[in-house]
Write an enzyme that holds these catalytic residues in place. Structure first.
Site, PDB file in Angstrom:
ATOM      1  N   GLU A 268      -1.517  -3.401  -4.424  1.00 58.28           N
ATOM      2  CA  GLU A 268      -0.477  -4.302  -4.917  1.00 58.28           C
ATOM      3  C   GLU A 268      -0.411  -5.576  -4.062  1.00 58.28           C
ATOM      4  O   GLU A 268      -0.310  -6.683  -4.592  1.00 58.28           O
ATOM      5  CB  GLU A 268       0.873  -3.585  -4.883  1.00 58.28           C
ATOM      6  CG  GLU A 268       2.026  -4.419  -5.397  1.00 58.28           C
ATOM      7  CD  GLU A 268       3.344  -3.668  -5.312  1.00 58.28           C
ATOM      8  OE1 GLU A 268       4.065  -3.692  -6.325  1.00 58.28           O
ATOM      9  OE2 GLU A 268       3.644  -3.067  -4.255  1.00 58.28           O
TER      10      GLU A 268
ATOM     11  N   ARG B 129       0.173   0.468  -2.612  1.00 59.53           N
ATOM     12  CA  ARG B 129       0.820  -0.717  -2.021  1.00 59.53           C
ATOM     13  C   ARG B 129      -0.208  -1.698  -1.466  1.00 59.53           C
ATOM     14  O   ARG B 129      -0.030  -2.908  -1.555  1.00 59.53           O
ATOM     15  CB  ARG B 129       1.808  -0.312  -0.930  1.00 59.53           C
ATOM     16  CG  ARG B 129       3.017   0.400  -1.449  1.00 59.53           C
ATOM     17  CD  ARG B 129       3.890  -0.550  -2.283  1.00 59.53           C
ATOM     18  NE  ARG B 129       5.056   0.164  -2.727  1.00 59.53           N
ATOM     19  CZ  ARG B 129       5.460   0.244  -3.990  1.00 59.53           C
ATOM     20  NH1 ARG B 129       4.788  -0.349  -4.944  1.00 59.53           N
ATOM     21  NH2 ARG B 129       6.536   0.902  -4.308  1.00 59.53           N
TER      22      ARG B 129
ATOM     23  N   SER C 294     -17.684 -11.604   1.811  1.00 56.00           N
ATOM     24  CA  SER C 294     -18.551 -10.446   1.639  1.00 56.00           C
ATOM     25  C   SER C 294     -17.799  -9.158   1.952  1.00 56.00           C
ATOM     26  O   SER C 294     -16.988  -9.108   2.873  1.00 56.00           O
ATOM     27  CB  SER C 294     -19.757 -10.553   2.571  1.00 56.00           C
ATOM     28  OG  SER C 294     -20.525  -9.365   2.540  1.00 56.00           O
TER      29      SER C 294
END
Length: 164
Positions: free
Chosen positions: A93, A90, A116
């Site tokens: 995602e 998740r 960075s």
């Protein structure tokens, strides 16, 4: 014989469990972020010499042998099967879903560049939402790195090669 990364990490995680302390508690005691503490204990980050006494005070069962192991540069890697773990999936995602918009905002606010992941701080916090339900707050705090125009006159290695 040198102990494997997973073996050392397993020993370190066992010490954490035996201490009964959370990552947040250890972070408070050491002055580190909770995510960095987790990285140290999983051998994903290098323990610095000036932080070692603080970590040993927070985890008194931490041996000098383990401290020395933690001060070696780690092999920063991950298990490719980790993506199947629901929380990690998740999170990935969410980054993929919001990534293009985040990139556009970074470019709008800073110019052509990136955040960075080396000069980087990360923390996980728990807050109550307006509906009273628990919410997860992830903070990614990375230094902005602008992309540079690659002019040959600025390429030090080329200048040195031509000077020979």
């Amino acid at each position: 014989m040198e102990e494997s990364k997973s073996s050392v990490a397993s020993r370190l995680m066992s010490l954490k469990r035996m201490s009964g302390k959370s990552y947040g508690r250890i972070a408070e005691e050491t002055g580190l972020t909770n995510v960095y503490v987790a990285q140290l204990l999983r051998r994903q980050a290098q323990l610095k010499a000036d932080t070692a006494p603080k970590l040993q005070a927070a985890l008194p069962e931490l041996t000098d042998e383990l401290l020395q192991e933690m001060m070696k540069p780690p092999l920063r890697s991950y298990d490719p099967h980790l993506i199947q773990e629901p929380t990690v999936y998740r999170l990935n995602e969410a980054v993929m879903h919001f990534g293009e918009s985040i990139k556009e905002i970074i470019n709008e606010e800073f110019g052509d560049g990136i955040m960075s992941a080396i000069d980087f701080y990360c923390s996980v916090d728990k807050v109550k939402g307006v509906d009273g339900k628990d919410r997860v707050v992830l903070t990614f705090d990375g230094k902005y790195l602008p992309h540079t125009e690659q002019k040959s006159e600025h390429m030090v290695s080329r200048l040195r090669l031509q000077g020979d």
